[in-house]
Design an enzyme around this catalytic site. Structure first.
Site, short mmCIF file in Angstrom:
data_model
loop_
_atom_site.label_atom_id
_atom_site.label_comp_id
_atom_site.label_asym_id
_atom_site.label_seq_id
_atom_site.Cartn_x
_atom_site.Cartn_y
_atom_site.Cartn_z
N ARG A 96 12.41 -12.96 -29.51
CA ARG A 96 13.41 -13.80 -30.20
C ARG A 96 13.12 -13.89 -31.69
NH1 ARG A 96 13.77 -19.21 -31.67
NH2 ARG A 96 15.93 -19.91 -31.93
N TYR A 122 19.39 -14.37 -17.93
CA TYR A 122 20.32 -15.47 -17.77
C TYR A 122 21.49 -15.46 -18.75
CZ TYR A 122 17.14 -17.16 -21.44
OH TYR A 122 16.37 -17.27 -22.56
N GLU A 152 20.82 -24.19 -15.11
CA GLU A 152 19.72 -23.27 -14.81
C GLU A 152 18.40 -23.94 -15.15
OE1 GLU A 152 22.51 -19.92 -16.97
OE2 GLU A 152 20.40 -20.15 -17.54
N CYS A 177 -27.16 -9.58 -13.62
CA CYS A 177 -25.83 -10.09 -13.26
C CYS A 177 -24.85 -9.69 -14.35
CB CYS A 177 -25.88 -11.61 -13.12
SG CYS A 177 -24.26 -12.38 -12.86
N GLU A 200 13.88 -14.35 -19.96
CA GLU A 200 12.63 -15.06 -20.24
C GLU A 200 11.51 -14.38 -19.47
OE1 GLU A 200 11.28 -18.87 -22.18
OE2 GLU A 200 13.15 -17.72 -22.18
N SER A 209 18.62 -21.26 -30.73
CA SER A 209 17.96 -22.26 -29.90
C SER A 209 19.00 -23.18 -29.28
CB SER A 209 16.96 -23.06 -30.74
OG SER A 209 17.62 -23.70 -31.81
N ILE A 210 18.53 -24.19 -28.55
CA ILE A 210 19.42 -25.10 -27.83
C ILE A 210 19.03 -26.53 -28.17
CG2 ILE A 210 20.20 -25.85 -25.54
CD1 ILE A 210 19.50 -23.10 -24.49
N CYS A 244 -23.46 -15.68 -5.90
CA CYS A 244 -22.77 -15.64 -7.19
C CYS A 244 -21.43 -14.91 -7.05
CB CYS A 244 -23.65 -14.94 -8.23
SG CYS A 244 -22.83 -14.61 -9.80
N ASP A 304 9.63 -21.87 -19.15
CA ASP A 304 8.65 -22.03 -20.22
C ASP A 304 7.91 -20.71 -20.39
OD1 ASP A 304 7.19 -23.19 -22.20
OD2 ASP A 304 5.86 -24.32 -20.89
N LYS A 347 15.36 -32.11 -20.93
CA LYS A 347 13.94 -31.87 -20.74
C LYS A 347 13.32 -32.81 -19.70
CE LYS A 347 11.56 -29.51 -22.91
NZ LYS A 347 11.00 -29.60 -24.26
N LYS A 370 15.04 -24.39 -17.15
CA LYS A 370 14.61 -24.03 -18.50
C LYS A 370 13.19 -23.46 -18.39
CE LYS A 370 14.10 -25.72 -23.23
NZ LYS A 370 12.73 -25.21 -23.41
N CYS A 409 -21.99 -11.30 -9.04
CA CYS A 409 -22.95 -10.25 -8.67
C CYS A 409 -23.46 -10.36 -7.24
CB CYS A 409 -24.13 -10.26 -9.63
SG CYS A 409 -25.22 -11.70 -9.45
N LYS A 411 25.08 -25.43 -19.52
CA LYS A 411 25.94 -24.62 -20.37
C LYS A 411 27.40 -24.76 -19.94
CE LYS A 411 23.78 -20.70 -19.51
NZ LYS A 411 23.25 -19.32 -19.59
N ARG A 417 0.84 -1.21 0.00
CA ARG A 417 0.00 0.00 0.00
C ARG A 417 0.88 1.26 0.00
NH1 ARG A 417 -4.89 0.25 4.14
NH2 ARG A 417 -5.42 -1.52 2.82
N THR A 418 1.98 1.22 0.74
CA THR A 418 2.90 2.37 0.76
C THR A 418 3.53 2.57 -0.60
OG1 THR A 418 3.37 1.91 3.08
CG2 THR A 418 4.90 3.35 1.91
N TYR A 419 3.92 1.47 -1.23
CA TYR A 419 4.49 1.55 -2.58
C TYR A 419 3.48 2.19 -3.54
CZ TYR A 419 6.39 0.11 -7.09
OH TYR A 419 6.88 0.10 -8.38
N CYS A 465 -27.34 -18.78 -10.70
CA CYS A 465 -27.33 -17.43 -10.13
C CYS A 465 -28.71 -16.83 -10.34
CB CYS A 465 -26.27 -16.58 -10.83
SG CYS A 465 -26.47 -14.81 -10.54
#
Length: 704
Positions: free
Chosen positions: A156, A244, A133, A444, A192, A104-105, A422, A137, A331, A135, A425, A307, A57-59, A438
């Site tokens: 990319r 990364y 690291e 609604c 990513e 790609s890898i 509901c 998604d 994978k 991977k 509503c 890597k 809230r302060t932020y 409902c």
């Protein structure tokens, strides 16, 4: 004096802030700079260091204070944190070449392939250490900083060039607009972008409850968000980012591990699960350990990236045209069939029916990624003893609709119980046997959205220019707030203010709405969303009761006298018209000038027993009008040709399949003129005479 003493906003902001309109220009400029500095600091503490120092809230108070000052004094800067709320909508995404190729890898799910990769590394560069690291998604991104200031972000794409998504990426709070520390003068980093799993489930829940289809998985949600043409849409969605890899920089990095440990010093978030290992067996053990822990992570990963750590060795190994030769992705096997329920959302249909939807950790079911599955109704939930947190088996009905088949691991207590009100509503939820509804009716918001869309659709009044996206615009702009009757209170001035609208489109829609004020009674009945009443049933009701008032006052017994209407449907219709909210909406429609046409209830039997099928359009009437004419004369209309069909009416631009079926079943064809003659006289044509008619020969010649 320390940085903290110089900038009070690095701690709790003072409560006695000078109102913005009382600041002078010099004071506003000084305060704006302090606020920017403080917000960048707190962003880094929250996203990069995971040690927030102030409450959310302060932020928010600091952020809004900066927005107000910048807007009041025209002090916006390109790298201001306020750019995160989104800039002006873009016409299109430009294509930009990458600083360095984003390749790609190589990947595999087999340990043997990983060991073969390591053997090749040993042969070509000798014994090496590996940086490991997760991977991620998500969506791969290049972000470029010049003199520490965010310059651009590019997807990319094809690895050589991608889409410029800078304005969207500016809105992601974990990506700094300005670097900190002793950063290089030029820095291009690869990261990513992803949507955290908890945020994804909450976002999907909101989509389901407002009637939208949920995203299949966090990656799809991220990809669709990052390519939005309107940055303000991206700003509203919960995206995050891990960095990364350094693609290029005006300083040297000796190892991959040095990159990962240095980037946070610049304010760039890296992943704390990365590890430096001494050999490939340790890398394989890292992957197995992370696979066991993947369900505990708040982001989706589908494997690990291994890597070569030494950058000089990486340079020596180089790359092919498609992938780096110094990296390998090990994978995880796809989740197949069994997954955990993260949440249950209630989808409100246009008739008010509540459908429970299980929001799942994405799982592969028959080659399709599934993130939601039907739980059908409260009775089935109770029977299967399903609740949030349980691991379930998911199947696909007919290989199409995902549903929860059974609980395979009970991790919760009891079963999911419907709330009393509901979720959209707050109207009471009522049960009808195994089904929940409902009671908010057309008031609604969820039912309102779907009811407006349906009211304007082909199945309703077919109001051109009022598709799903435009309905959403009207609701979001507050132009439709109560019911479908609000459509008839729209004015040109409000419409032209909406994005994508102009004078012509506004006038066209208003003309369409004006033209919809005298609909056929059956079309109106179908459009207002009476449960179980589609166009066919609406025709029967219109023919039986003749006008809207007669139907609204009909008893259940009288309704059951109508063909195809039984006890359940009769009760649903009666309940619909007994609803105070629904009656209020109908009255508002009437006050707006909507007056459904009454139906002449006298019917004949001139076409009794005859069945017709249509293909193509008729020049002088709509197909629904033709169907109504046939039914008034005792005939019937079906959608496909069979041996029971008496005539195929062939209009303009006909399809071929129905004509082929007609030829196969010896069903004669009627031209539009012959059809008009038939319904006008009520006399059945002799099939042999018809087959030799000049009109038929002309049609055959035309469509050969």
């Amino acid at each position: 004096m320390s940085e903290r003493e110089q900038n009070p906003y690095l701690r709790e902001p003072p409560e006695d802030l000078t109102p913005v309109d009382e600041l002078d220009e010099e004071g506003a400029e000084r305060e704006a700079e302090l606020l920017r500095e403080a917000i960048r600091h707190h962003d880094r503490r929250y996203y990069v260091e995971n040690e927030p120092e102030i409450a959310d809230r302060t932020y928010d108070t600091l952020f809004q204070r900066l927005v107000d000052i910048e807007e009041s004094f025209g002090l916006q800067t390109p790298d201001s944190p306020t750019r995160r709320v989104g800039g002006e909508p873009l016409d299109k995404l430009e294509t930009i070449e990458h600083v360095a190729p984003m390749l790609s890898i190589q990947q595999s799910g087999e340990a043997a392939d990983v060991r073969e990769f390591a053997e090749r590394m040993d042969r070509e560069v000798g014994e090496v250490e590996y940086t490991c690291e997760p991977k991620f998604d998500g969506v791969s991104i290049e972000v470029v900083y010049t003199e520490g200031v965010f310059e651009r972000a590019v997807t990319r794409g094809n690895g050589r060039e991608g889409d410029d998504v800078s304005e969207n990426v500016r809105t992601i709070r974990s990506i700094p607009q300005r670097l900190r520390g002793e950063y290089p003068g030029f820095l291009a980093v690869r990261g990513e972008i992803f949507m955290p799993r908890d945020a994804f489930q909450e976002y999907n829940r909101e989509r389901v409850e407002r009637g939208d289809d949920p995203f299949a998985n966090p990656r799809n949600a991220t990809a669709g968000t990052i390519r939005q043409l309107d940055p303000s849409v991206t700003a509203e969605r919960p995206l995050d980012c891990f960095f990364y890899d350094v693609l290029d920089a005006s300083r040297e990095f000796d190892t991959q591990w040095e990159e990962i440990t240095t980037l946070p010093e610049y304010g760039l978030q890296t992943n704390d699960r990365a590890e430096l290992v001494s050999d490939i067996e340790d890398a394989i053990a890292y992957r197995d350990r992370l696979m066991d822990e993947r369900e505990e992570l708040n982001y989706e990963i589908d494997g690990v990236v291994i890597k070569v750590d030494d950058r000089a060795a990486c340079e020596e190994l180089g790359a092919t045209a498609r992938h780096y030769r110094w990296a390998f992705a090990y994978k995880f096997p796809a989740r197949a069939g069994e997954t955990a329920i993260q949440d249950v959302a209630l989808q409100v249909g246009r008739t008010g029916r509540l459908t429970p939807v299980a929001l799942l950790d994405p799982v592969d079911v028959g080659g399709v990624t599934v993130s939601r599955a039907s739980l059908h109704n409260p009775a089935e939930i109770r029977e299967k003893n399903v609740n949030v947190g349980d691991v379930v088996r998911v199947e696909r009905a007919g290989d199409v609709i995902p549903y929860v088949d059974e609980v395979v691991e009970k991790r919760s207590e009891g079963f999911f119980e419907f709330p009393e009100t509901c979720p959209v509503c707050d109207s009471a939820i009522e049960r009808d046997g195994p089904i929940a509804f409902c009671t908010g009716g057309l008031a609604c918001p969820a039912q309102l959205r779907r009811s407006v869309q349906y009211y304007a659709s082909d199945s309703g009044l077919d109001i051109e220019g009022l598709g799903g996206e435009r309905v959403d615009q009207l609701l979001e702009a507050g132009l439709v707030t109560e019911s479908v009757a609000d459509l008839y209170r729209l004015d040109r001035e409000d419409l032209v203010e909406l994005d994508g609208w102009g004078e012509k489109s506004a006038e066209n829609l208003l003309a369409e709405l004006e033209g919809s004020k005298s609909p056929p009674l059956f079309a109106f009945l179908a459009a207002i969303g009476i449960p179980h009443v589609g166009r066919a049933t609406a025709r029967e009701l219109a023919s039986s009761f003749g006008d809207l008032d007669g139907l609204m006052e009909a008893s259940e017994d009288e309704l059951q006298e109508v063909d195809e209407i039984g006890e359940v449907v009769a009760r649903e219709i009666r309940d619909f018209f007994d609803s105070e909210g629904n009656r209020r909406v109908i009255e508002e429609l009437r006050e707006a000038g909507v007056s459904p046409e009454s139906v002449e209830r006298e019917t004949g039997d001139a076409l009794s027993g005859l069945t017709f099928v249509f293909t193509g359009s008729l020049p002088d009437r709509t197909r629904s009008e033709a169907q109504e004419e046939i039914e008034r004369a005792g005939g019937s209309v079906t959608g496909s040709v069979s041996g029971n069909t008496d005539y195929l009416v062939v209009g303009e631009d006909p399809g071929t399949s129905k004509r082929e079926d007609a030829a196969e079943n010896d069903v004669p064809e009627l031209s539009p003129e012959e059809f008009e003659e038939l319904v006008g006289t009520g006399e059945e044509m002799d099939r042999q005479d018809h087959e030799e008619s000049p009109n038929q020969r002309t049609l055959d010649d035309a469509f050969r």
